[in-house]
Design an enzyme around this catalytic site. Structure first.
Site, mmCIF file in Angstrom:
data_model
loop_
_atom_site.group_PDB
_atom_site.id
_atom_site.type_symbol
_atom_site.label_atom_id
_atom_site.label_comp_id
_atom_site.label_asym_id
_atom_site.label_seq_id
_atom_site.Cartn_x
_atom_site.Cartn_y
_atom_site.Cartn_z
ATOM 1 C CG HIS A 1 -45.912 5.662 -12.926
ATOM 2 N ND1 HIS A 1 -45.301 5.061 -14.007
ATOM 3 C CD2 HIS A 1 -47.172 5.998 -13.319
ATOM 4 C CE1 HIS A 1 -46.180 5.012 -15.015
ATOM 5 N NE2 HIS A 1 -47.311 5.572 -14.629
ATOM 6 C CB CYS B 1 -14.233 21.686 -14.246
ATOM 7 S SG CYS B 1 -15.928 21.193 -14.000
ATOM 8 N N GLY C 1 -7.521 14.143 -26.899
ATOM 9 C CA GLY C 1 -7.151 13.738 -25.537
ATOM 10 C C GLY C 1 -6.411 14.829 -24.788
ATOM 11 N NE ARG C 2 -7.904 18.406 -20.375
ATOM 12 C CZ ARG C 2 -7.765 19.688 -20.722
ATOM 13 N NH1 ARG C 2 -8.227 20.118 -21.876
ATOM 14 N NH2 ARG C 2 -7.175 20.548 -19.913
ATOM 15 C CB ILE D 1 -16.972 12.419 -24.028
ATOM 16 C CG1 ILE D 1 -17.367 10.968 -23.774
ATOM 17 C CG2 ILE D 1 -17.987 13.358 -23.402
ATOM 18 C CD1 ILE D 1 -17.482 10.607 -22.306
ATOM 19 C CG HIS E 1 -17.471 12.879 -11.417
ATOM 20 N ND1 HIS E 1 -17.884 13.436 -12.588
ATOM 21 C CD2 HIS E 1 -17.201 11.583 -11.699
ATOM 22 C CE1 HIS E 1 -17.879 12.516 -13.549
ATOM 23 N NE2 HIS E 1 -17.462 11.379 -13.026
#
Ligand code: FAD
Length: 590
Positions: free
Chosen positions: A563, A155, A390-391, A302, A440
């Site tokens: 807002h 990461c 992929g992994r 991704i 995460h």
């Protein structure tokens, strides 16, 4: 007509007086067949006891902290008379996999040890360092073993963080180009690729130095080397040195009381990928050696699309080849469509339902041959090929079998909800315990493992784990997707707020996106959500929280969002579901 029936604890493998650690139901709840009523914990595993019948809970006879055995009464259920004879279901252990595969015979080490500790963590990625830090915070003498010189794993060093450092720069370049339409022109950007690479390295350095400091502050000992279990209480470490993982020849033995395996995953490499610097995986792509003219992305997931975004903004023309029928699998197609429209200018070819069957390194480039529905007839030549298919988990590479730990054929290590392997004092977390392979998830699992190792009670029972593509626009989703809801026949409703009606999105010149919330029509609770648009990843957390808290559309719609922000679109999507949104033309009455 209805009947009252008693639901009792079924055969739970001969265990008596088992602790009740969670009661999932209360009086008045409606439960389905197989829906969990309570969670039990033995010294070996946790298991959930499902309801044998569908019905309404009339009485709950147990509480957290109590103990049960086979035959103990759990609840009184009101069922339809015709349903009272449904056969009993078996309890469903959370640790399904450990029970189905025979445990390997563990090794035995009787020699001396160089280090002794209460906790050894194998692997220093987001899972590993979080586990080590939490273990130390809970008072355990902790060692972390990592083969590279720095903590942070994939990461921090070659994944989430460096890719986002480059994506941020690419997004600013693209944003500046869009300003031309507003009358602000900067001219063509001049990119100093060495300086850009230097920026990325600086980002990594800042974070990994921070981790080293935090490890030191907690007195977590860092042993640098390649670790391998030799028995259930000893790890052998081949000491490494230098930038990579060169072994010095020196070996150390660590004796541990408890262990957390956090050795992550590796790139999956197709067998025909040649050994050539013009063919790279994500780590090679992040090195950003040069910008190719023509780049092929093998795999439309991704990671490939994020790296493609960076190279394309820097000047590369992209082709992408994907075996399945769509890019960015997992996300709803309506979100991906928005991304595709915005990014069409980057691609020469998007080859779906197509396979790459050969890559040949020649002097003038890498020649790729394709097969499938959208395959070009002739091989195509590229200056750079990124394989991002992929992994694979590293569970089979750490000698886990010597510790008696079960590893599946695919290299995953099965665990229960406490992140415990089949060997009770050894835990596993992160990419090597299963999908989704995301940082995460690893960090949350790490805390659960460390807390259980320190004899606290913790469970990994997240309802949802979000996914984000940090492309431009970003695509983020969590929980049940609309495509899944349709496929599984879920009685769902949705609220969609188009960003074309958002003042802030229009002011930002980025109103191509939308926010979508998915609700269960029976309970009216939110079960999923998705956003496509800039900063979607920063906003999806609110939807995660809403799902975890069991919010309904009123909870979300009546929460006052500031807002003008894009965050407002979440409240408004809930209002759309309720039919009370005043930021859109009048809706049909619900
Ligand atoms: P890892 O990070 O893989 O760490 C495992 C560590 O163990 C490594 O440091 C390895 O060197 C070490 N190790 C392995 N075997 C041994 C051994 N025998 N001895 C000693 N050390 C060993 N996830 C996200 O959530 N968000 C993102 O934006 C994101 N972007 C990504 C981008 C890219 C390009 C890639 C490749 C991945 C991305 N990921 C992202 C995924 C994320 O990096 C992983 O899910 C996460 O790193 C997994 O953490 P982990 O601790 O399980 O394993």
């Amino acid at each position: 007509m209805s009947n009252l029936i008693e639901i009792k604890v079924p055969d739970i493998g001969g265990h008596d007086n088992v602790d009740i650690i969670e009661v999932f139901v209360k009086v008045g709840d409606t439960v389905a067949v197989e829906e969990s009523l309570i969670a039990l914990e033995t010294d070996k595993a946790t298991m959930e006891v499902p309801s044998t019948h569908a019905g309404v809970i009339k009485e709950v006879k147990v509480a957290v902290g109590g103990k049960v055995s086979e035959g103990s009464l759990l609840v009184i259920l009101e069922v339809a008379a015709s349903a009272a004879a449904t056969p009993a279901a078996a309890p469903s252990p959370a640790a399904a996999a450990p029970a189905t595969q025979a445990a390997p015979v563990a090794g035995s080490h009787s020699g001396a040890a160089d280090y002794e500790c209460e906790m050894v963590v194998l692997g220093g990625g987001p899972g590993g360092y979080s586990a080590a830090f939490r273990s130390a915070d809970l008072g355990m003498k902790t060692i972390v073993v990592e083969r590279f010189s720095k903590l942070g794993g994939v990461c921090l060093n070659v994944g989430c963080i460096p890719s986002k450092a480059l994506l941020h720069n690419a997004a600013v370049i693209d944003e500046v180009k869009h300003l031309a339409a507003n009358g602000i022109k900067f001219g063509e950007p001049e990119v100093d690729i060495d300086a850009l690479r230097g920026f990325k390295e600086k980002v990594i350095g800042k974070l990994t130095t921070g981790l080293a400091g935090m490890a030191k502050a907690r007195k977590v000992e860092f042993v640098r080397g390649i670790g391998r279990f030799i028995d259930p209480h000893h790890l052998e470490v081949q000491i490494t040195t230098g930038e990579g993982k060169e072994v010095t020849g020196e070996t150390k033995i660590i004796k541990f009381q408890k262990a957390i395996i956090a050795a992550g995953s590796s790139v999956f490499k197709l067998p025909f990928v040649p050994n050539d610097p013009r063919v790279v995986d994500s780590t090679g792509a992040l090195e950003l050696k040069s910008v190719p003219k023509r780049m092929l992305i093998l795999g439309g997931g991704i990671i490939g699309l994020e790296m493609g975004t960076v190279y394309s903004t820097l000047g590369a023309r992209l082709d992408v080849v994907e075996m399945l029928d769509g890019l960015m699998q997992g996300a709803d197609r309506d979100l991906v469509k928005v991304w595709e429209k915005w990014n069409a200018h980057r691609f020469d070819n998007i080859m779906l339902k197509t396979k790459t069957v050969a890559l040949e390194a020649k002097e003038d480039g890498i020649w790729a041959t394709f097969e499938g529905e959208n395959a070009p007839k002739e091989p195509q030549c590229y200056d750079l090929v990124l394989h991002a298919t992929g992994r694979v988990p590293n569970g089979g590479k750490v000698g886990a079998e010597n510790a008696g730990v079960i590893v599946t054929d695919r290299g995953f290590i099965p665990v229960d909800k406490q992140m415990r392997t089949n060997v009770p004092h050894i835990f596993a977390i992160g990419d090597l315990v299963g999908q989704p392979m995301l940082a995460h998830k690893a960090v949350h699992e790490a805390h659960v493992a460390a807390e259980n190792a320190a004899d606290h009670k913790a469970f990994f029972d997240a309802r949802v784990i979000p996914g984000v593509a940090y492309t431009d626009p970003e695509v983020a989703w969590v929980g049940v997707t609309e495509d899944e809801a349709k496929k599984n026949g879920i009685n769902y409703g949705k609220g969609v707020f188009p960003w074309a009606a958002s003042g802030r999105a229009i002011a930002n010149g980025r109103d191509e996106g939308f926010t979508k919330l998915i609700f269960d029509q029976d309970t009216k609770q939110i079960i999923g959500g998705a956003i496509v648009g800039p900063h979607a990843g920063d906003m999806i957390g609110e939807i995660c929280l809403a799902i975890e808290m069991g919010c309904d559309a009123v909870d979300i719609g009546k929460t006052i969002h500031p807002h003008p922000t894009m965050g407002e679109s979440i409240g408004m999507a809930a209002e759309v579901f309720k039919g009370v949104c005043t930021d859109l033309p009048p809706q049909k009455k619900k």
